[in-house]
Each structure stands twice: as structure tokens, then as C-alpha cells.
Design an enzyme around this catalytic site. Structure first.
Site, short mmCIF file in Angstrom:
data_model
loop_
_atom_site.label_atom_id
_atom_site.label_comp_id
_atom_site.label_asym_id
_atom_site.label_seq_id
_atom_site.Cartn_x
_atom_site.Cartn_y
_atom_site.Cartn_z
N HIS A 141 -68.92 52.79 -6.78
CA HIS A 141 -68.60 52.44 -8.17
C HIS A 141 -69.60 51.41 -8.68
O HIS A 141 -69.49 50.22 -8.40
CB HIS A 141 -67.16 51.91 -8.22
CG HIS A 141 -66.67 51.62 -9.59
ND1 HIS A 141 -65.71 50.68 -9.87
CD2 HIS A 141 -67.01 52.14 -10.80
CE1 HIS A 141 -65.47 50.64 -11.16
NE2 HIS A 141 -66.26 51.51 -11.75
N ASN A 191 -61.28 47.54 -12.05
CA ASN A 191 -60.54 47.98 -13.24
C ASN A 191 -59.06 47.65 -13.20
O ASN A 191 -58.41 47.57 -14.23
CB ASN A 191 -60.78 49.46 -13.50
CG ASN A 191 -62.16 49.66 -14.08
OD1 ASN A 191 -62.51 49.03 -15.06
ND2 ASN A 191 -62.97 50.50 -13.45
N1 LIG Z 1 -68.76 53.70 -18.86
C1 LIG Z 1 -68.63 52.73 -17.96
O1 LIG Z 1 -68.81 51.55 -18.25
C2 LIG Z 1 -68.31 53.11 -16.52
C3 LIG Z 1 -68.47 52.12 -15.53
C4 LIG Z 1 -68.26 52.46 -14.19
C5 LIG Z 1 -67.88 53.75 -13.86
N2 LIG Z 1 -67.70 54.69 -14.85
C6 LIG Z 1 -67.33 56.05 -14.43
O2 LIG Z 1 -68.52 56.85 -14.40
C7 LIG Z 1 -68.18 58.20 -14.71
C8 LIG Z 1 -68.99 58.64 -15.90
O3 LIG Z 1 -68.68 57.83 -17.00
P1 LIG Z 1 -69.65 57.69 -18.27
O4 LIG Z 1 -69.21 56.50 -19.02
O5 LIG Z 1 -71.06 57.84 -17.84
O6 LIG Z 1 -69.20 59.00 -19.10
P2 LIG Z 1 -69.98 59.74 -20.28
O7 LIG Z 1 -68.95 60.36 -21.13
O8 LIG Z 1 -70.99 58.83 -20.91
O9 LIG Z 1 -70.82 60.89 -19.50
C9 LIG Z 1 -70.23 61.91 -18.75
C10 LIG Z 1 -71.23 63.05 -18.59
O10 LIG Z 1 -70.70 63.98 -17.65
C11 LIG Z 1 -71.08 65.28 -18.07
N3 LIG Z 1 -70.24 66.28 -17.42
C12 LIG Z 1 -68.94 66.60 -17.68
N4 LIG Z 1 -68.52 67.57 -16.84
C13 LIG Z 1 -69.57 67.87 -16.02
C14 LIG Z 1 -69.76 68.78 -14.95
N5 LIG Z 1 -68.79 69.59 -14.55
N6 LIG Z 1 -70.98 68.82 -14.36
C15 LIG Z 1 -71.99 68.00 -14.76
N7 LIG Z 1 -71.86 67.13 -15.78
C16 LIG Z 1 -70.67 67.05 -16.40
C17 LIG Z 1 -70.96 65.23 -19.59
O11 LIG Z 1 -71.72 66.26 -20.21
C18 LIG Z 1 -71.50 63.82 -19.90
O12 LIG Z 1 -72.90 63.85 -20.15
C19 LIG Z 1 -66.67 58.23 -14.96
O13 LIG Z 1 -66.03 58.60 -13.77
C20 LIG Z 1 -66.37 56.78 -15.34
O14 LIG Z 1 -65.05 56.43 -15.07
C21 LIG Z 1 -67.93 54.40 -16.16
#
Ligand SMILES: NC(=O)c1ccc[n+]([C@@H]2O[C@H](COP(=O)([O-])OP(=O)(O)OC[C@H]3O[C@@H](n4cnc5c(N)ncnc54)[C@H](O)[C@@H]3O)[C@@H](O)[C@H]2O)c1
Length: 298
Positions: A141, A191
Site C-alpha cells: 500500500h 485508513n
Molecule cells: N487515491 C489515493 O490516494 C490512494 C492511495 C493509496 C491507495 N489507493 C488505492 O489504489 C487503487 C487505485 O486507486 P486510484 O486512486 O489510483 O484510482 P483511479 O480511479 O485514479 O484509477 C483506477 C484505474 O484503474 C483502471 N481500471 C479499472 N478496472 C481495471 C481493470 N480491470 N484492469 C486494468 N485497469 C483497470 C481505471 O481505468 C483507472 O484508470 C485503489 O485500490 C485505491 O484504494 C489510492
């Protein structure tokens, strides 16, 4: 195991930062997304972030070019995972999407490939349960923005092996990060503590105790937080915050984690924070020139 090449699934906020970080440390990176537009935006963002590092004399032009050369993009998962040592899934925070991806990964990856997930809250044990390699599934993470933030929460599922955990701990150090090992529970540590604070800040706004800037200022000046909770929620993505709270609400079966109505409404209206241009703040004049969203102006 000497990890040399990595496939990152999902090229959104986190995927592009994870790809940037690995590529800058010399790993060969394959970035995959179902959306070709998301891949294009990710490369634009990585290039912009590297340009900023060059302009601040943090890296030289050659390092920027070498980093970009280490990244290839792909919309086809099967070809993207061929022969890789490690996969890190950073797709949308949705349990069904993640279970589907891991089921497929288990079928198409080499039997020794480690399967990591950047999930913010979903159970690693549950994700591992759809594979035949539960010992090789682990949470990695990263924090946002990945190239800058030092922490990696390394989450062990029930059956994650000691050897896989120590490979990922060492790998995180090799990336210049500080890993912390934690056990599997909804929201893990980061979180579990952060999201109730963000939700409480939204409830404080909802109950008109104070305004957006005032609430953020209290936490910045009063608690020495570098960023107020409402601005941070916009930065994380309100959809991501909502998904994490829903996982914790369901996982602990405790009303104290119930997401606020305002958060639910904003997500359903597509007000997702910086990535959509508006959340608690309005970013139409750029992320650095934020002003309070018209809906919350006092
Ligand atoms: N945003 C944050 O600050 C944060 C911090 C730590 C962890 N996370 C985690 O990281 C992960 C991604 O979050 P994010 O904020 O980058 O989301 P985001 O919405 O910015 O991006 C997600 C991406 O995944 C793609 N996607 C969806 N289904 C897919 C599939 N089957 N195959 C390939 N690509 C696919 C989408 O097209 C999109 O580009 C989540 O699990 C989130 O909980 C987010």
C-alpha cells in the site's frame, strides 16, 4: 528472489505514481489499464512530474529519459504479465473488480510471480482466496503522491509467507521507501485512522459547525497537519474515500464508519475532488489555485 520487472495494473492516480517510482529505480515496468486514455494521461503526468524534478535539480535530463524508457504501456493484461516477477494491482477500489483481476492473474502469471495489491482497505486474505497461491499474495500500500511519500504499508494476508513478506519489505527499501508490516483488517492501519477523521471533517461541515477553509485551517494550524482533511479528501479522490469507508462500515459492522450523506451525494454527482476538477474545492483554475467550491461558499 531478485525482482527486476514489474507489471502495474491500473494507470490512475496511484498506478502512474507506482510506475514512476519503480522506473526511476531502474526496474522495467509494464503499465496496464483497460482504458488507453488513462495510459496516455499517466505518461503525460509522469513526464510532467519528472520535468518538475529536473527543474528543481533533483534529477538530470538523462535520468528523466531513462525513467521514461523503462516504462511500456499495454491494454492487454496477458501479454503484460509475461515473465514478470511481480504484479502490483492498483485498479479501482472495488472488490468485484479486484477479485476478477486476481482470478485471471493466477491463471496467466508464472507460478512464482508475486501478486501484490495497492488496495486501501479490501481484505488481502479475501483477494488471495481466489488464487491458488495464497502464500504469494500481499498488500503493498503506497501513499499518494507515490514518488514523494516514504511509507509503504506491507499487509500480510492470513497465508502470506514469511519469505514473500521479506522480499516485499526489502524491495520497498530498495525503492527508497520505509515499509511498515501490518496485519490484515479493514482499512489496515493508515485508513482505519485517516478515513474516520476525513468523514468527521465532512460531518462537521455538513452540520455547519464551520466552513471548508476554516475546518482545514484548524487541522493545519492546530494539529500541524500539512494539509487539511477536506483538501486531502479531494486529493485522494472522494470516490476512493467512500469505497474505503464502505469497506470499513461493512467489515466492522459498526455505524461509526458510516460514510456521511454529503460524501455519498458528492460522489453520485461526479464531484470526485482534484481528478474531476471539483470536490470541497474548485480546481478549475488548476490544482494549485484552488478555491472553495461554490456549493460550500459561506
Ligand atoms: N487515491 C489515493 O490516494 C490512494 C492511495 C493509496 C491507495 N489507493 C488505492 O489504489 C487503487 C487505485 O486507486 P486510484 O486512486 O489510483 O484510482 P483511479 O480511479 O485514479 O484509477 C483506477 C484505474 O484503474 C483502471 N481500471 C479499472 N478496472 C481495471 C481493470 N480491470 N484492469 C486494468 N485497469 C483497470 C481505471 O481505468 C483507472 O484508470 C485503489 O485500490 C485505491 O484504494 C489510492
Amino acid at each position: 528472489m531478485n525482482i527486476k520487472n514489474v507489471t502495474i495494473i491500473g494507470a490512475g492516480t496511484m498506478g502512474n505514481g507506482i510506475a514512476h517510482t519503480f522506473a526511476q529505480s531502474g526496474f522495467s515496468v509494464n503499465l496496464v489499464d483497460t482504458s488507453a486514455d488513462a495510459l496516455e494521461r499517466a505518461i503525460t503526468t509522469i513526464t510532467k512530474n519528472l520535468d518538475r524534478m529536473v527543474s528543481k535539480d533533483k534529477i538530470v535530463e538523462e535520468e528523466k529519459n531513462a525513467t521514461l524508457d523503462n516504462i511500456t504501456t499495454n491494454t492487454d493484461l496477458t501479454s503484460a504479465v509475461k515473465g514478470v516477477d511481480l504484479v502490483i494491482e492498483a485498479a479501482t477500489e472495488n472488490v468485484d473488480i479486484k477479485l476478477k483481476i486476481f482470478k485471471q492473474l493466477d491463471k496467466i502469471c508464472n507460478e512464482n510471480t508475486i501478486l501484490g495489491t495497492n488496495t486501501s482497505s479490501i481484505s488481502i486474505t479475501q483477494i488471495a482466496s481466489v488464487t491458488n497461491r495464497k502464500d504469494k499474495v500481499i498488500g503493498m500500500h503506497f501513499m499518494n503522491p507515490v514518488p514523494i511519500m516514504k511509507l509503504v504499508e506491507v499487509i500480510r494476508g492470513k497465508e502470506t509467507s514469511d519469505s514473500v513478506t521479506s522480499i516485499i519489505m526489502q524491495l520497498s527499501k530498495n525503492l527508497g521507501k520505509s515499509p511498515v508490516e501490518v496485519n490484515d483488517a479493514p482499512g489496515f492501519v493508515a485508513n482505519r485512522i485517516l478515513m474516520p477523521m476525513i468523514n468527521e471533517a465532512i460531518l462537521t461541515l455538513e452540520e455547519n459547525v464551520s466552513g471548508v477553509e476554516e475546518i482545514d485551517t484548524v487541522m493545519i494550524l492546530g494539529m500541524s497537519h500539512p494539509m487539511g482533511p477536506l483538501h486531502l479528501a479531494d486529493f485522494i479522490g472522494l470516490d476512493v474515500c467512500l469505497s474505503i469507508l464502505e469497506v470499513m462500515y461493512k467489515g466492522f459492522d459498526n455505524p461509526k464508519y458510516a460514510p456521511s450523506k454529503t460524501l455519498i451525494n458528492m460522489v453520485s454527482e461526479g464531484k470526485l475532488g482534484i481528478k474531476s476538477g471539483e470536490g470541497f474545492y474548485d480546481y478549475s483554475e488548476g490544482a494549485r489555485n484552488k478555491k472553495v467550491s461554490s456549493r460550500f461558499r459561506r
